[in-house]
Design an enzyme around this catalytic site. Structure first.
Site, PDB file in Angstrom:
ATOM      1  N   ASN A  29      -5.348   1.020  11.915  1.00 43.57           N
ATOM      2  CA  ASN A  29      -4.166   1.568  11.787  1.00 43.57           C
ATOM      3  C   ASN A  29      -4.133   2.217  13.306  1.00 43.57           C
ATOM      4  O   ASN A  29      -4.856   3.003  13.052  1.00 43.57           O
ATOM      5  CB  ASN A  29      -3.417   2.142  10.878  1.00 43.57           C
ATOM      6  N   HIS A  61     -10.112   5.252  13.418  1.00 45.05           N
ATOM      7  CA  HIS A  61     -11.088   5.252  12.889  1.00 45.05           C
ATOM      8  C   HIS A  61     -11.046   3.719  11.915  1.00 45.05           C
ATOM      9  O   HIS A  61      -9.697   3.264  12.532  1.00 45.05           O
ATOM     10  CB  HIS A  61     -10.651   6.130  11.544  1.00 45.05           C
TER      11      HIS A  61
HETATM   12  P1  AMP Z   1      -4.785   6.196   8.211  1.00 43.93           P
HETATM   13  O1  AMP Z   1      -3.458   6.037   7.127  1.00 43.93           O
HETATM   14  O2  AMP Z   1      -5.204   4.708   8.486  1.00 43.93           O
HETATM   15  O3  AMP Z   1      -4.643   7.081   9.176  1.00 43.93           O
HETATM   16  O4  AMP Z   1      -5.756   6.208   7.001  1.00 43.93           O
HETATM   17  C1  AMP Z   1      -6.517   7.679   7.341  1.00 43.93           C
HETATM   18  C2  AMP Z   1      -7.152   7.563   5.649  1.00 43.93           C
HETATM   19  O5  AMP Z   1      -8.100   9.137   5.896  1.00 43.93           O
HETATM   20  C3  AMP Z   1      -6.165   6.922   4.213  1.00 43.93           C
HETATM   21  O6  AMP Z   1      -7.242   6.139   4.164  1.00 43.93           O
HETATM   22  C4  AMP Z   1      -6.898   8.719   3.561  1.00 43.93           C
HETATM   23  O7  AMP Z   1      -6.846   8.530   1.982  1.00 43.93           O
HETATM   24  C5  AMP Z   1      -7.736   9.156   4.458  1.00 43.93           C
HETATM   25  N1  AMP Z   1      -9.023  10.728   4.307  1.00 43.93           N
HETATM   26  C6  AMP Z   1      -7.960  11.644   4.377  1.00 43.93           C
HETATM   27  N2  AMP Z   1      -8.153  12.558   3.940  1.00 43.93           N
HETATM   28  C7  AMP Z   1      -9.567  12.130   3.644  1.00 43.93           C
HETATM   29  C8  AMP Z   1     -10.474  13.071   4.133  1.00 43.93           C
HETATM   30  N3  AMP Z   1     -10.754  14.438   3.329  1.00 43.93           N
HETATM   31  N4  AMP Z   1     -12.058  13.006   3.205  1.00 43.93           N
HETATM   32  C9  AMP Z   1     -11.840  11.675   3.006  1.00 43.93           C
HETATM   33  N5  AMP Z   1     -11.114  10.332   3.313  1.00 43.93           N
HETATM   34  C10 AMP Z   1      -9.927  10.986   4.031  1.00 43.93           C
END
Ligand code: AMP
Ligand code: ZN
Length: 112
Positions: free
Chosen positions: A85, A98
């Site tokens: 994203n 990511h």
């Molecule tokens: P995006 O919406 O593509 O920016 O994805 C961010 C992702 O990070 C989401 O799927 C969240 O669930 C994940 N996320 C946020 N905080 C954490 C955390 N502390 N540990 C693992 N994943 C996380």
């Protein structure tokens, strides 16, 4: 730098690590959208795909090979989906590059 994923890489915030090497860190998504859902992130802080340049070519290739390796390690023998994203319209919520890897169920298309 006040970045959630940099803090995870540094071990300042706990995570469920699946793999790590000199270039990338791989951990389970805290809010899984599929039976298997993990994130592959570069250790270098890069805001998004939009900030990638020629110098990152090897790094991005490595990200994809690690995504494939960990997907297989996690039992995703029937396929999986890799998602990035990018920025606001792409739905990015954490501003550290990511790649999501999702699997363990049949994916739908198109995304919302
Ligand atoms: P995006 O919406 O593509 O920016 O994805 C961010 C992702 O990070 C989401 O799927 C969240 O669930 C994940 N996320 C946020 N905080 C954490 C955390 N502390 N540990 C693992 N994943 C996380
Ligand atoms: Zn970061």
């Amino acid at each position: 730098m006040d970045c959630l994923f940099c803090k995870i890489i540094a071990g300042e915030i706990p995570s469920e690590k699946l793999y790590e090497d000199e270039l990338v860190y791989v951990f389970k998504d805290i809010n899984p959208e599929a039976p298997v859902h993990f994130l592959v992130i570069p250790k270098e802080h890069i805001n998004s795909t939009d900030e990638l340049d020629e110098a990152h070519k090897e790094l991005v290739g490595h990200v994809f090979l690690v995504a494939k390796k960990v997907a297989h390690d996690e039992g995703l023998t029937n396929g999986y989906r890799i998602v990035n994203n990018c920025k606001e319209d792409g739905g990015q919520t954490v501003n550290h590059l990511h790649f999501h890897v999702l699997g363990g169920r049949s994916m739908q298309w198109p995304p919302g």
